[in-house]
Scaffold this motif. Sequence first.
Motif, PDB file in Angstrom:
ATOM      1  N   SER A 351     -34.710  34.675  22.541  1.00 27.56           N
ATOM      2  CA  SER A 351     -34.753  33.574  21.577  1.00 27.56           C
ATOM      3  C   SER A 351     -33.476  33.467  20.775  1.00 27.56           C
ATOM      4  CB  SER A 351     -35.939  33.782  20.624  1.00 27.56           C
ATOM      5  OG  SER A 351     -35.838  35.049  19.995  1.00 27.56           O
ATOM      6  N   GLY A 352     -32.367  34.105  21.244  1.00 32.12           N
ATOM      7  CA  GLY A 352     -31.123  34.074  20.485  1.00 32.12           C
ATOM      8  C   GLY A 352     -30.483  32.711  20.460  1.00 32.12           C
ATOM      9  N   ILE A 353     -29.805  32.321  21.561  1.00 30.30           N
ATOM     10  CA  ILE A 353     -29.140  31.022  21.626  1.00 30.30           C
ATOM     11  C   ILE A 353     -30.157  29.896  21.479  1.00 30.30           C
ATOM     12  CG2 ILE A 353     -27.814  29.465  23.090  1.00 30.30           C
ATOM     13  CD1 ILE A 353     -26.149  31.690  21.989  1.00 30.30           C
ATOM     14  N   GLY A 354     -31.302  30.051  22.131  1.00 24.52           N
ATOM     15  CA  GLY A 354     -32.335  29.016  22.032  1.00 24.52           C
ATOM     16  C   GLY A 354     -32.799  28.810  20.606  1.00 24.52           C
ATOM     17  N   GLY A 355     -33.009  29.886  19.859  1.00 28.08           N
ATOM     18  CA  GLY A 355     -33.435  29.767  18.467  1.00 28.08           C
ATOM     19  C   GLY A 355     -32.389  29.098  17.606  1.00 28.08           C
ATOM     20  N   MET A 356     -31.114  29.463  17.820  1.00 23.46           N
ATOM     21  CA  MET A 356     -30.040  28.831  17.052  1.00 23.46           C
ATOM     22  C   MET A 356     -29.958  27.339  17.370  1.00 23.46           C
ATOM     23  SD  MET A 356     -26.912  31.607  16.972  1.00 23.46           S
ATOM     24  CE  MET A 356     -26.933  32.091  18.700  1.00 23.46           C
ATOM     25  N   ARG A 357     -30.094  27.014  18.658  1.00 21.81           N
ATOM     26  CA  ARG A 357     -30.010  25.608  19.049  1.00 21.81           C
ATOM     27  C   ARG A 357     -31.153  24.789  18.435  1.00 21.81           C
ATOM     28  NH1 ARG A 357     -29.084  26.396  24.134  1.00 21.81           N
ATOM     29  NH2 ARG A 357     -26.831  26.111  23.965  1.00 21.81           N
ATOM     30  N   GLU A 358     -32.342  25.371  18.402  1.00 22.12           N
ATOM     31  CA  GLU A 358     -33.485  24.675  17.800  1.00 22.12           C
ATOM     32  C   GLU A 358     -33.275  24.455  16.312  1.00 22.12           C
ATOM     33  OE1 GLU A 358     -36.128  23.189  19.103  1.00 22.12           O
ATOM     34  OE2 GLU A 358     -35.157  23.576  21.022  1.00 22.12           O
ATOM     35  N   ARG A 359     -32.677  25.418  15.639  1.00 18.36           N
ATOM     36  CA  ARG A 359     -32.391  25.250  14.206  1.00 18.36           C
ATOM     37  C   ARG A 359     -31.461  24.058  13.988  1.00 18.36           C
ATOM     38  NH1 ARG A 359     -33.803  28.736  10.420  1.00 18.36           N
ATOM     39  NH2 ARG A 359     -34.631  30.768  11.034  1.00 18.36           N
ATOM     40  N   ALA A 360     -30.425  23.978  14.802  1.00 20.18           N
ATOM     41  CA  ALA A 360     -29.480  22.873  14.647  1.00 20.18           C
ATOM     42  C   ALA A 360     -30.142  21.537  14.969  1.00 20.18           C
ATOM     43  CB  ALA A 360     -28.270  23.112  15.549  1.00 20.18           C
ATOM     44  N   ARG A 361     -30.939  21.485  16.030  1.00 24.05           N
ATOM     45  CA  ARG A 361     -31.601  20.237  16.408  1.00 24.05           C
ATOM     46  C   ARG A 361     -32.610  19.794  15.363  1.00 24.05           C
ATOM     47  NH1 ARG A 361     -32.818  21.502  22.822  1.00 24.05           N
ATOM     48  NH2 ARG A 361     -30.686  21.153  23.585  1.00 24.05           N
ATOM     49  N   ALA A 362     -33.255  20.748  14.713  1.00 26.71           N
ATOM     50  CA  ALA A 362     -34.241  20.403  13.684  1.00 26.71           C
ATOM     51  C   ALA A 362     -33.610  19.636  12.536  1.00 26.71           C
ATOM     52  CB  ALA A 362     -34.922  21.666  13.170  1.00 26.71           C
ATOM     53  N   LEU A 367     -25.719  22.556  18.880  1.00 24.31           N
ATOM     54  CA  LEU A 367     -25.072  23.864  18.942  1.00 24.31           C
ATOM     55  C   LEU A 367     -24.581  24.104  20.352  1.00 24.31           C
ATOM     56  CD1 LEU A 367     -26.002  27.139  17.269  1.00 24.31           C
ATOM     57  CD2 LEU A 367     -25.882  27.153  19.767  1.00 24.31           C
ATOM     58  N   THR A 368     -23.369  24.619  20.459  1.00 28.97           N
ATOM     59  CA  THR A 368     -22.798  24.990  21.750  1.00 28.97           C
ATOM     60  C   THR A 368     -22.412  26.458  21.709  1.00 28.97           C
ATOM     61  OG1 THR A 368     -20.583  24.308  21.039  1.00 28.97           O
ATOM     62  CG2 THR A 368     -21.929  22.667  22.194  1.00 28.97           C
ATOM     63  N   ALA A 369     -22.468  27.104  22.864  1.00 25.30           N
ATOM     64  CA  ALA A 369     -22.115  28.515  22.959  1.00 25.30           C
ATOM     65  C   ALA A 369     -21.484  28.752  24.323  1.00 25.30           C
ATOM     66  CB  ALA A 369     -23.345  29.391  22.777  1.00 25.30           C
ATOM     67  N   ARG A 377     -17.802  32.244  21.761  1.00 24.63           N
ATOM     68  CA  ARG A 377     -17.860  31.455  20.527  1.00 24.63           C
ATOM     69  C   ARG A 377     -19.167  30.678  20.472  1.00 24.63           C
ATOM     70  NH1 ARG A 377     -13.805  27.680  21.115  1.00 24.63           N
ATOM     71  NH2 ARG A 377     -12.233  29.047  20.169  1.00 24.63           N
ATOM     72  N   VAL A 378     -19.744  30.656  19.271  1.00 24.58           N
ATOM     73  CA  VAL A 378     -20.914  29.837  18.968  1.00 24.58           C
ATOM     74  C   VAL A 378     -20.503  28.827  17.909  1.00 24.58           C
ATOM     75  CG1 VAL A 378     -23.249  29.798  18.007  1.00 24.58           C
ATOM     76  CG2 VAL A 378     -22.567  31.661  19.528  1.00 24.58           C
ATOM     77  N   THR A 379     -20.729  27.530  18.169  1.00 20.16           N
ATOM     78  CA  THR A 379     -20.351  26.479  17.227  1.00 20.16           C
ATOM     79  C   THR A 379     -21.559  25.583  16.963  1.00 20.16           C
ATOM     80  OG1 THR A 379     -18.089  26.471  18.081  1.00 20.16           O
ATOM     81  CG2 THR A 379     -18.766  24.580  16.752  1.00 20.16           C
ATOM     82  N   ALA A 380     -21.858  25.386  15.688  1.00 20.04           N
ATOM     83  CA  ALA A 380     -22.998  24.548  15.295  1.00 20.04           C
ATOM     84  C   ALA A 380     -22.507  23.404  14.426  1.00 20.04           C
ATOM     85  CB  ALA A 380     -24.033  25.365  14.542  1.00 20.04           C
ATOM     86  N   ARG A 381     -23.068  22.216  14.659  1.00 14.01           N
ATOM     87  CA  ARG A 381     -22.810  21.043  13.805  1.00 14.01           C
ATOM     88  C   ARG A 381     -24.100  20.694  13.095  1.00 14.01           C
ATOM     89  NH1 ARG A 381     -23.608  15.664  13.824  1.00 14.01           N
ATOM     90  NH2 ARG A 381     -24.727  15.847  15.824  1.00 14.01           N
ATOM     91  N   LEU A 382     -24.081  20.769  11.757  1.00 12.58           N
ATOM     92  CA  LEU A 382     -25.283  20.566  10.948  1.00 12.58           C
ATOM     93  C   LEU A 382     -25.050  19.391   9.999  1.00 12.58           C
ATOM     94  CD1 LEU A 382     -25.872  24.320   9.994  1.00 12.58           C
ATOM     95  CD2 LEU A 382     -26.880  23.071  11.909  1.00 12.58           C
ATOM     96  N   PRO A 383     -25.638  18.215  10.276  1.00  9.20           N
ATOM     97  CA  PRO A 383     -25.496  17.074   9.350  1.00  9.20           C
ATOM     98  C   PRO A 383     -26.014  17.436   7.966  1.00  9.20           C
ATOM     99  CG  PRO A 383     -26.432  16.369  11.444  1.00  9.20           C
ATOM    100  CD  PRO A 383     -26.425  17.874  11.461  1.00  9.20           C
ATOM    101  N   LEU A 384     -25.271  17.020   6.950  1.00 15.49           N
ATOM    102  CA  LEU A 384     -25.656  17.356   5.585  1.00 15.49           C
ATOM    103  C   LEU A 384     -26.911  16.603   5.192  1.00 15.49           C
ATOM    104  CD1 LEU A 384     -22.272  17.594   3.678  1.00 15.49           C
ATOM    105  CD2 LEU A 384     -23.515  19.313   4.981  1.00 15.49           C
ATOM    106  N   ILE A 385     -27.804  17.286   4.508  1.00 16.00           N
ATOM    107  CA  ILE A 385     -29.073  16.716   4.055  1.00 16.00           C
ATOM    108  C   ILE A 385     -29.070  16.707   2.539  1.00 16.00           C
ATOM    109  CG2 ILE A 385     -31.581  16.968   4.059  1.00 16.00           C
ATOM    110  CD1 ILE A 385     -31.327  18.452   6.679  1.00 16.00           C
ATOM    111  N   ALA A 386     -29.431  15.561   1.948  1.00 14.16           N
ATOM    112  CA  ALA A 386     -29.447  15.452   0.486  1.00 14.16           C
ATOM    113  C   ALA A 386     -30.752  15.973  -0.066  1.00 14.16           C
ATOM    114  CB  ALA A 386     -29.208  14.012   0.049  1.00 14.16           C
ATOM    115  N   ASP A 387     -30.962  17.291   0.088  1.00 14.36           N
ATOM    116  CA  ASP A 387     -32.181  17.851  -0.550  1.00 14.36           C
ATOM    117  C   ASP A 387     -31.761  18.654  -1.759  1.00 14.36           C
ATOM    118  OD1 ASP A 387     -32.759  20.313   2.104  1.00 14.36           O
ATOM    119  OD2 ASP A 387     -30.950  19.709   1.076  1.00 14.36           O
ATOM    120  N   ARG A 388     -31.749  19.953  -1.669  1.00 13.53           N
ATOM    121  CA  ARG A 388     -31.365  20.753  -2.825  1.00 13.53           C
ATOM    122  C   ARG A 388     -29.930  21.216  -2.649  1.00 13.53           C
ATOM    123  NH1 ARG A 388     -35.821  25.252  -2.631  1.00 13.53           N
ATOM    124  NH2 ARG A 388     -35.357  24.973  -0.428  1.00 13.53           N
ATOM    125  N   PRO A 389     -28.984  20.782  -3.495  1.00 14.74           N
ATOM    126  CA  PRO A 389     -27.611  21.167  -3.322  1.00 14.74           C
ATOM    127  C   PRO A 389     -27.425  22.663  -3.440  1.00 14.74           C
ATOM    128  CG  PRO A 389     -27.787  19.301  -4.822  1.00 14.74           C
ATOM    129  CD  PRO A 389     -29.168  19.836  -4.597  1.00 14.74           C
TER     130      PRO A 389
END
Length: 396
Positions: A351-362, A367-369, A377-389
């Motif tokens: 559940s390593g790469i798969g878990g990280m990828r699911e976090r990013a997709r959520a 996420l690419t690896a 290299r593991v690279t994740a792109r996480l769009p900013l969410i306006a919840d709690r700064p």
Amino acid sequence: MTPPMYRMDRVTLIAGLPLLADSVLFAVRRAEASPVHLWLTWLLGAAAWALLGLRHRLPIPVGVLTMIAAVAYYPLSSPDGITPVVAFVVAVYTMSRAGHLVAAVALAVTSMLAMTYGEFVASTSEQRHVDNMSMVLFEGWFLAVIAFGHAMRVRHAYQEESERRAAVAERLRIAREIHDVLGHSISLINVQAGAALHRSAKRPGETAELTRALEFVRDTSKDALRELRGTLGMLRQVDEEAAGAPTSPTPGWERIGDLADRARATGLTVTVRTDRDGLPPGGVGAGVSLAAYRIVQEALTNIARHAAGATTVLIEARYEDGALRVSVEDDGKGGPGHGHGHGSRECGTGSGIGGMRERARALGGDLTAGHTGSGFRVTARLPLIADRPTALEGQS
């Protein structure tokens, strides 16, 4: 807890207002009918209304009895009241709302047939109480009430299903949190303890390195237990604030330095670079901060498990195109049983790469690896969410 057999709820109380109006009407027009008829019809109306208190537990019997009360009421009543009709409409709605759609339609059709017989067969044109247009309106009202009750049932079922799915998703998220907490900490403990035991066996009598390893095990396990308590606390159904029990803070990017320190304790050279240019004044949301922390944590866990020969790790975070980009790169060459380089990580077994990828997709990201030629290299792109700064902090 089983609901009471008889329940006088708000709808039943509102449905009792026509009975009060009918009582006033009977008092005003009592000279037009005999006292026996007045009392009998009033009691029929009152009985139809009182039956509504049983409609939640006995919807079909209440529907049948209110229809019988209405059928008996109107031939006897001189001043026609509306209480029996209102009670019957509420009963039909409850039947439809409870899922007894066929029974509700059958009662509505039966009542219309009874009304048709009474108006066209049993009465002359001068004795009719309901004209043709009113009968058409009655049919439309019954149809609308049944359709509305069924629609409310479908809506309630949809809400329950949505809540159930949300609960399942939340439990899966918590399970992923537990996996990340335990997987990262136990992996580091295993690596550090194994290395210390290996060196101690080569140099018996030297305990300084073994002592440092045990201190690392103590501190890492303590942090893991603290995070585990905070994660499991989400599952508790008690009010922690009312009970006065403190809760552990949710980890985020501001604690990335702790992860780097743990990795350094295993012998790695870890560098953390944070580029704050373009970052919104409020920082990133708590959800993005937590996801970034967990992705880095899992990447470091994979390095500890699979990256044989790794000596350096670079952790970078920067704001770009409305998203936080996080990367973790090492110079490991892999080890036996892991294919070329870090094959097990790249393929996502476990559940390593798969878990990280699911976090990013959520969070709407990705996420690419993969291999870089000199490491992984593991690279994740996480769009900013306006919840709690949350401030974006790190170490260099």
